[in-house]
Design a protein around this motif. Structure first.
Motif, mmCIF file in Angstrom:
data_model
loop_
_atom_site.group_PDB
_atom_site.id
_atom_site.type_symbol
_atom_site.label_atom_id
_atom_site.label_comp_id
_atom_site.label_asym_id
_atom_site.label_seq_id
_atom_site.Cartn_x
_atom_site.Cartn_y
_atom_site.Cartn_z
ATOM 1 N N ILE A 179 11.881 2.715 -9.454
ATOM 2 C CA ILE A 179 12.761 3.435 -8.534
ATOM 3 C C ILE A 179 12.170 3.273 -7.128
ATOM 4 C CG2 ILE A 179 11.667 5.661 -9.086
ATOM 5 C CD1 ILE A 179 14.400 6.963 -8.579
ATOM 6 N N ASP A 180 12.975 2.656 -6.263
ATOM 7 C CA ASP A 180 12.517 2.213 -4.946
ATOM 8 C C ASP A 180 12.792 3.288 -3.893
ATOM 9 O OD1 ASP A 180 11.482 0.443 -3.101
ATOM 10 O OD2 ASP A 180 12.971 -1.119 -3.489
ATOM 11 N N ASP A 181 12.005 3.243 -2.822
ATOM 12 C CA ASP A 181 12.186 4.153 -1.682
ATOM 13 C C ASP A 181 12.201 5.610 -2.133
ATOM 14 O OD1 ASP A 181 12.424 1.857 -0.205
ATOM 15 O OD2 ASP A 181 14.605 1.875 -0.192
ATOM 16 N N PHE A 182 11.339 5.936 -3.071
ATOM 17 C CA PHE A 182 11.353 7.293 -3.605
ATOM 18 C C PHE A 182 10.931 8.312 -2.545
ATOM 19 C CE2 PHE A 182 9.938 11.048 -5.861
ATOM 20 C CZ PHE A 182 11.021 11.238 -6.689
ATOM 21 N N ALA A 236 2.572 2.849 -4.025
ATOM 22 C CA ALA A 236 2.810 3.230 -2.630
ATOM 23 C C ALA A 236 3.235 1.991 -1.860
ATOM 24 C CB ALA A 236 1.541 3.817 -2.021
ATOM 25 N N GLU A 237 4.369 2.086 -1.141
ATOM 26 C CA GLU A 237 4.799 0.917 -0.364
ATOM 27 C C GLU A 237 4.467 1.107 1.109
ATOM 28 O OE1 GLU A 237 9.079 0.436 -1.065
ATOM 29 O OE2 GLU A 237 9.515 1.747 0.607
ATOM 30 N N GLY A 238 4.327 -0.009 1.814
ATOM 31 C CA GLY A 238 4.090 0.050 3.257
ATOM 32 C C GLY A 238 2.699 0.505 3.657
HETATM 33 MG MG MG Z 1 10.853 -0.095 -1.316
#
Ligand code: MG
Ligand code: C2E
Ligand code: MG
Ligand code: MG
Length: 280
Positions: A179-182, A236-238
């Motif tokens: 699940i992206d951009d959570f 963790a993204e970014g």
């Molecule tokens: Mg993302």
């Protein structure tokens, strides 16, 4: 009717009243043929294990070489691709190209990890999405060995009842589902628990300020604990700084992705990344 539309558009164009409209029309025309003209390219960004630095996966991110304008990022053209009804063909190409690159790396003796592709709401909403995926995996061993999916939180929440069986079927086929951009979609925690997901990817917006504001640190910490209590991994993204990585490790986040480790790079440059045993 078509000829009349064209005349009207040309008139608009000719009067020079709206340069942006002219550019939008040019883009529209070009996007209709972008696939056949081989103007799309995939870049890949590694995900790594926060404890030992091993590459655990790659994310495929599409770019478009717009003639005369250079490389255009997905945020700038995917909404139009969706509007034009081209997202299904583009999405199929993304999956095929990811599998082709995976096979190519294998053929060179590298051991590529699985590849997550991003799918849009419109792709997932189609009744035949899961069957299409199943057919792809059935006919192609490399696809089975590498294809995972990232779906944004807002998409899952829009129609959770329809998503539950689809995601369950995909997981049964061996596909990992992220699940992206959570954190951006205001999901109820009870909803998340009902989806058979592999992992949550915490949106960059929270990650970018964890070392600056205590509120965001609390939010990230809460997301991680919640995910773990549901048996989900957390990515963790970014992640851009060593301090962020350190804090995420303290908070027991499992994996990370971001410019600190690597920007998304063309397929050719992934070879060097995969050849290196550890990235931290
Ligand atoms: Mg993302
Ligand atoms: P996403 O899936 O959340 O991908 C992460 C975005 O953040 C990527 O932008 C990536 O380049 C960028 N990023 C990664 N690490 C960092 C960092 O440390 N700092 C900063 N500032 N940015 C970072 P990109 O490639 O422009 O993609 C934007 C979005 O477009 C993606 O967000 C995804 O939702 C969508 N997208 C990309 N490829 C595809 C595709 O093949 N199909 C569909 N349907 N959507 C795609
Ligand atoms: Mg993604
Ligand atoms: Mg994001």
């Amino acid at each position: 009717k078509k000829a009349k539309d064209t005349r009207e558009r040309l008139l608009f164009y000719a009067t020079g009243m709206n340069k942006r409209l002219a550019q939008a029309l040019r883009r529209e025309t070009q996007l209709r043929t972008a696939l056949e003209n081989r103007q799309y390219v995939l870049h890949y960004q590694p995900k790594i294990d926060l404890r030992d630095g091993r590459v655990t996966g790659l994310e495929a991110l599409i770019r478009w070489n717009e003639p005369g304008s250079g490389v255009v990022g997905p945020a700038e053209f995917i909404p139009l691709v969706e509007e034009l009804g081209l997202i299904h063909d583009m999405g199929d190409w993304v999956m095929s190209q990811a599998v082709t690159d995976f096979q190519c790396w294998r053929a060179q003796g590298l051991k590529p990890p699985r590849i997550a592709v991003n799918v849009s709401a419109l792709q997932l909403a189609r009744d035949d999405f899961v069957d299409g995926m199943r057919a792809r995996l059935d006919r192609d061993e490399a696809a089975r060995a590498c294809l995972d999916l990232e779906i944004t939180e807002s998409v899952l929440m829009r129609d959770i009842q329809a998503c539950i069986p689809k995601i369950a079927a995909l997981r049964e086929m061996g596909v990992q589902v992220y699940i992206d951009d959570f954190g951006t979609g205001y999901s109820s925690l009870a909803y998340i628990a009902r989806l058979p997901l592999t992992a949550l990817k915490i949106d960059r917006a929270f990650v970018s300020s964890i070392d600056a504001t205590s509120e965001d640190t609390t939010i990230v910490s809460t997301i991680i604990q919640l995910a773990h209590s549901l048996g989900l991994k957390v990515v963790a993204e970014g992640v851009e700084t060593a301090d962020q990585a350190k804090l995420l490790r303290l908070l027991r986040c499992d994996e990370m992705q971001g410019f600190l480790i690597s920007r998304p790079v063309p397929a050719l440059e992934i070879e060097a990344l995969l050849a290196a045993p550890k990235l931290i």
